[in-house]
Design an enzyme around this catalytic site. Structure first.
Site, PDB file in Angstrom:
ATOM      1  N   ALA A 107       0.913  -1.144   0.000  1.00 13.83           N
ATOM      2  CA  ALA A 107       0.000   0.000   0.000  1.00 13.83           C
ATOM      3  C   ALA A 107       0.956   1.197   0.000  1.00 13.83           C
ATOM      4  CB  ALA A 107      -0.904  -0.011   1.221  1.00 13.83           C
ATOM      5  N   PRO A 108       1.321   1.671  -1.191  1.00 10.40           N
ATOM      6  CA  PRO A 108       2.496   2.540  -1.363  1.00 10.40           C
ATOM      7  C   PRO A 108       2.349   3.956  -0.814  1.00 10.40           C
ATOM      8  CG  PRO A 108       1.347   2.289  -3.440  1.00 10.40           C
ATOM      9  CD  PRO A 108       0.650   1.403  -2.452  1.00 10.40           C
ATOM     10  N   CYS A 109       2.465   4.062   0.506  1.00 14.98           N
ATOM     11  CA  CYS A 109       2.347   5.364   1.164  1.00 14.98           C
ATOM     12  C   CYS A 109       3.479   6.310   0.770  1.00 14.98           C
ATOM     13  CB  CYS A 109       2.278   5.193   2.680  1.00 14.98           C
ATOM     14  SG  CYS A 109       3.532   4.115   3.374  1.00 14.98           S
ATOM     15  N   HIS A 110       4.566   5.762   0.228  1.00 15.04           N
ATOM     16  CA  HIS A 110       5.666   6.628  -0.220  1.00 15.04           C
ATOM     17  C   HIS A 110       5.265   7.481  -1.423  1.00 15.04           C
ATOM     18  CE1 HIS A 110       6.144   2.901  -2.566  1.00 15.04           C
ATOM     19  NE2 HIS A 110       6.617   3.681  -3.519  1.00 15.04           N
TER      20      HIS A 110
END
Length: 170
Positions: A138-141
């Site tokens: 879940a690519p929070c970056h």
């Protein structure tokens, strides 16, 4: 949301530090973090799963393959992984929205709040983003500040910069 009977922890190499990968007894992905943030992973697991602690165990081959492919340049490889968490409905909505941001693109926190149908809840979306137990998957970056600044990443700003460069967003 389903409550697992067991949690399994495996450690996998990556170019930016050892990954801690938590799955359940069915092989479903529950959490991913970096080795130097194991204390945060433990805290998040306690919040989501109470006294259930991970025991050593191998990550399913498909998960291992997808993570390796991501770091080898197939930046969309992680989108095929299925996951589950015991987050709130709002947190799960935010984490699902994160998964819809294509590799190589970024959005702002206000856009994230808009995508989950709560445009006035920018801080709440930011807090849910910060509580994300599924780093990379879940690519929070891919969420950045309104002015384009690389703000807040649980794995550190240097890793965020590396990941966004790897994906072609920087």
């Amino acid at each position: 949301m389903s409550r697992p009977a067991r949690l399994l922890l495996d450690r996998l190499p990556s170019p930016i530090g050892e990954l801690l990968v938590v799955t359940d007894e069915t092989g479903l992905l529950r959490a991913v973090d970096f080795h130097d943030y194991e204390h945060r992973l433990d805290r998040l697991l306690k919040i989501h799963y109470g006294p259930l602690r991970p025991e050593p165990g191998a990550v399913p081959a498909a998960t291992r393959t997808a993570l390796a492919a991501y770091f080898e340049g197939q930046t969309d490889a992680l989108s095929a992984l299925t996951w589950d968490t015991n987050g709130t409905d709002f947190q799960t909505a935010v984490w699902t929205a994160l998964g819809s941001i294509p590799a190589g693109q970024t959005i702002t926190y206000s856009e994230l709040a808009r995508r989950v149908g709560r445009p006035g809840s920018v801080r709440a979306a930011g807090a849910a983003n910060g509580a994300n137990p599924l780093s990379l998957v879940a690519p929070c970056h891919r969420v950045i500040g309104m002015n384009g600044a690389l703000t807040g990443y649980g794995g550190g700003i240097d890793r965020k910069r590396w990941l966004l460069t790897h994906e072609g967003a920087l």
